[in-house]
Motif scaffolding. Structure first.
Motif, PDB file in Angstrom:
ATOM      1  N   UNK A  84       0.821  -1.216   0.000  1.00 33.21           N
ATOM      2  CA  UNK A  84       0.000   0.000   0.000  1.00 33.21           C
ATOM      3  C   UNK A  84       0.854   1.265   0.000  1.00 33.21           C
TER       4      UNK A  84
ATOM      5  N   UNK B 242      12.094   6.033  10.344  1.00 34.13           N
ATOM      6  CA  UNK B 242      12.199   5.287  11.592  1.00 34.13           C
ATOM      7  C   UNK B 242      13.635   5.283  12.113  1.00 34.13           C
TER       8      UNK B 242
ATOM      9  N   UNK C 192       6.320 -11.793   6.470  1.00 37.85           N
ATOM     10  CA  UNK C 192       7.271 -10.822   5.921  1.00 37.85           C
ATOM     11  C   UNK C 192       7.028  -9.426   6.464  1.00 37.85           C
ATOM     12  N   UNK C 193       5.760  -9.013   6.497  1.00 41.25           N
ATOM     13  CA  UNK C 193       5.461  -7.651   6.955  1.00 41.25           C
ATOM     14  C   UNK C 193       5.792  -7.535   8.436  1.00 41.25           C
TER      15      UNK C 193
ATOM     16  N   UNK D 167       8.097  -9.218   9.948  1.00 40.73           N
ATOM     17  CA  UNK D 167       9.549  -9.165  10.031  1.00 40.73           C
ATOM     18  C   UNK D 167      10.075  -7.765   9.741  1.00 40.73           C
ATOM     19  N   UNK D 168       9.520  -7.156   8.677  1.00 44.57           N
ATOM     20  CA  UNK D 168       9.949  -5.799   8.329  1.00 44.57           C
ATOM     21  C   UNK D 168       9.701  -4.870   9.513  1.00 44.57           C
TER      22      UNK D 168
ATOM     23  N   UNK E 143       9.553  -5.634  12.587  1.00 35.14           N
ATOM     24  CA  UNK E 143      10.484  -5.944  13.679  1.00 35.14           C
ATOM     25  C   UNK E 143      11.860  -5.377  13.411  1.00 35.14           C
ATOM     26  N   UNK E 144      12.335  -5.539  12.163  1.00 38.60           N
ATOM     27  CA  UNK E 144      13.661  -5.032  11.827  1.00 38.60           C
ATOM     28  C   UNK E 144      13.690  -3.510  11.985  1.00 38.60           C
ATOM     29  N   UNK E 145      12.578  -2.856  11.585  1.00 37.59           N
ATOM     30  CA  UNK E 145      12.515  -1.395  11.716  1.00 37.59           C
ATOM     31  C   UNK E 145      12.214  -0.967  13.148  1.00 37.59           C
ATOM     32  N   UNK E 146      11.918  -1.927  14.005  1.00 36.48           N
ATOM     33  CA  UNK E 146      11.532  -1.643  15.390  1.00 36.48           C
ATOM     34  C   UNK E 146      10.340  -0.689  15.462  1.00 36.48           C
ATOM     35  N   UNK E 147       9.330  -0.935  14.662  1.00 35.31           N
ATOM     36  CA  UNK E 147       8.104  -0.141  14.772  1.00 35.31           C
ATOM     37  C   UNK E 147       7.495  -0.423  16.143  1.00 35.31           C
ATOM     38  N   UNK E 148       7.008   0.621  16.816  1.00 33.01           N
ATOM     39  CA  UNK E 148       6.327   0.365  18.088  1.00 33.01           C
ATOM     40  C   UNK E 148       4.878  -0.056  17.814  1.00 33.01           C
TER      41      UNK E 148
ATOM     42  N   UNK F 163       1.136  -0.917   9.343  1.00 37.00           N
ATOM     43  CA  UNK F 163       1.192  -2.270   8.774  1.00 37.00           C
ATOM     44  C   UNK F 163      -0.145  -2.995   8.938  1.00 37.00           C
TER      45      UNK F 163
END
Lengths: 266, 286
Positions: free
Chosen positions: A91, A104, B184-185, B187-188, B190-195, B203
């Motif tokens: 998206x 980020x 996959x999403x 994982x992405x 997690x790697x970016x450390x999204x809170x 996401x």
């Protein structure tokens, strides 16, 4: 003096329905800063498991991975991953996919204008600056993988992890992307771990090739240095004796000494 | 510049202009022939058969010609309001739609929240899913007496019936959407450390939108089904009551007219949700 990245006695045991399954054991490896290392082995030998441990997506059952002396315990942008199936968010546009990572990772250190500039810069590095506003489903598989690489590079990782990045691509696209990766490596001198199935790819791109034995309880079988000068050119290498010796050594390892288990081969 | 060039072409010769116009005209004609003509033909056929079947002396239902004749007052002026329940069809439809809007909005907000909960939490899924699976099979009208007892008022009861009817597909589809977010999403993220907050909005929500709208589309259809039935029982202004009232006065033509309107409005509601879904989550269809 400890190495930049080191695997110390890494082992992985999965708890399956039929009892524990030993995936990896006794992995010992040291990687220097700026080194390009390929991991090669048959399907199911635990290459991806090993990469996921470095990424922090999985935790090793025994031992651990140290990056600059610190143990890896969770995922983070200092170990950016380029996933096999690109895993761009459908998206978001090409630009926004990279920008999400840039915001980020550099949100605190760069101004908005600098982050915009950095996003565009990284997309230009992989030759995707012409498609900023395209959605992932509007571009080809090779281009998606380029954007995935740009996203990972934009995080300025200490280690770049490539999980069979070109596995799903056709041979021609694969070759041009390999060339791009070589150019980027010459410029940026990243520390890279790449999983691959492809013997030529491993020799062409890497400084060292790590060969894994078959699972269960897979481990490192052999480590080979590739003493080929850079920049490397695939056409000239085809007749280079050292190149062919390296290929030969990997092929012998994979097909003479550690053949794929019959069940997998069938 | 482009406009100038066009004008120039027209001046130079109408032939060039016509030649440029021809493909568009042909395209339009082809669309009419393939998409508009078939439904019009079949509609004419159905009306024709109906006319013939119902024009005998023993027919219990009126033929279309009589329906139009009988209900011409209603068709020609849907906006009259003679007070009380004697209103044009527009007002009946509008008050039904208002109930649906409130009930559906409730169902959508609560349903999405519950869907997110049981999609995210395995404990909530194991605990609530069996209960939802049982409750969702309860027919809409079976809730009506209970809600009348609880709310002691017709309007909130009808709205409750709408909400409880529409909520199940919204909950279940949202939950499926969340459970289907590709690893996959995650994982992405997690790697970016999204809170948690970033993960939810950047996401989870976008990844689930197509599933959510599948649920919303089924939900709006069900609520429109339920409102007509509920209004037949609770009375007041509304298309359901209009139909019931017409039946009690033996005005069969008015029932038929109302059914046509109910169908058209239901179709438009369905398309509206589909349209919004495509605008927001259109990436999934490409």
């Amino acid at each position: 003096m400890s190495a930049y990245l080191s695997f110390e006695n890494v082992g992985m045991i999965f708890k399956g329905a039929n009892g524990p399954f030993i995936a990896l054991r006794d992995i010992e490896l040291k990687i220097e800063r700026g080194e390009f290392v390929a991991l090669i082995g048959h399907s199911g030998c635990g290459k991806s498991t090993l990469l996921n441990i470095v990424a922090g997506l999985l935790r090793a059952t025994t031992g651990g991975v140290l990056l600059q002396g610190k143990e890896v315990s969770e995922p983070g942008p200092d170990r950016a991953v380029v996933f096999q199936n690109h895993s761009l968010l459908p998206w978001l546009s090409v630009y926004d996919n990279v920008r999400l990572a840039v915001d980020k990772v550099h949100g605190r250190t760069k101004t908005s204008a600098e982050r915009d500039e950095w996003t565009r810069h990284n997309l230009a590095l992989v030759g995707m600056d012409h498609a900023l506003e395209k959605r992932p489903q509007e571009i080809s598989g090779g281009m998606k993988q380029r954007v995935g690489i740009a996203r990972a590079l934009a995080m300025e990782p200490k280690v770049l992890l490539l999980d069979e990045p070109f596995g799903a691509l056709d041979a021609l696209t694969r070759a041009t992307l390999q060339d791009t990766v070589m150019e980027l490596q010459a410029k940026l001198k990243n520390t890279v771990i790449m999983i691959t199935h492809d013997v030529d790819e491993a020799v062409l791109l890497s400084d060292r090739v790590v060969m894994m034995t078959n699972g269960p309880a897979a481990t490192i079988g052999e480590v080979m240095e590739v003493k080929l000068p850079r920049p490397r050119n695939r056409l000239q290498l085809a007749s280079d004796p050292e190149y062919n010796r390296c290929r030969q050594q990997i092929l012998e390892f994979l097909y003479a000494r550690h053949r794929a288990p019959a069940a997998h081969a069938a | 510049m482009a406009i100038k060039a066009d004008v120039l072409k027209m001046d130079l010769g109408s032939e060039g202009f016509l030649a440029a116009l021809m493909p568009r005209v042909l395209g339009g004609l082809r669309y009419v022939a393939t998409r508009v003509l078939p439904p019009v033909m079949f509609l004419a056929l159905i009306i024709g058969v109906w006319e013939i079947a119902c024009s005998g002396p023993d027919a219990t239902l009126p033929p279309p010609s009589v329906v139009i004749e009988d209900t011409w007052v209603l068709i020609s002026d849907p906006f009259f309001d003679k007070g009380n329940l004697d209103k044009g069809l527009f007002w009946h439809l509008a008050s039904s739609l208002k109930r649906v809007a409130i009930g559906f909005a409730l169902a959508a907000s609560i349903g999405i929240a519950l869907g997110v909960l049981i999609g995210q939490s395995t404990l909530a899924f194991r605990g609530l899913d069996p209960i939802f699976q049982v409750l969702r099979t309860v027919p809409p009208l079976a809730w009506l007496p209970l809600s009348l007892a609880a709310f002691r008022n017709a309007d909130p009861s009808a709205i409750f019936v709408i909400a409880i009817t529409a909520i199940w597909p919204i909950i279940l589809n949202t939950a499926v959407g969340i459970r289907n977010i590709p690893q996959d999403y995650r994982n992405v993220a997690q790697v970016l450390r999204l809170n948690g907050f970033e993960y939810f909005f950047k996401v989870m929500l976008p990844a689930t939108v197509p599933f959510m709208f599948t649920g919303l589309k089924i939900g709006i259809g069900l609520s429109w089904l339920a409102i007509v039935a509920a209004e037949m029982l609770i009375g007041g202004v509304g298309i359901g009551f209009f139909i019931w009232d017409a039946w009690n006065s033996s005005l069969i033509s008015e029932i038929i007219l109302a059914l046509i309107y109910v169908g058209l409005v239901g179709f438009m509601l369905d398309r509206l949700i589909a349209f919004i879904g495509n605008r927001i989550g259109g990436y999934a269809q490409q």
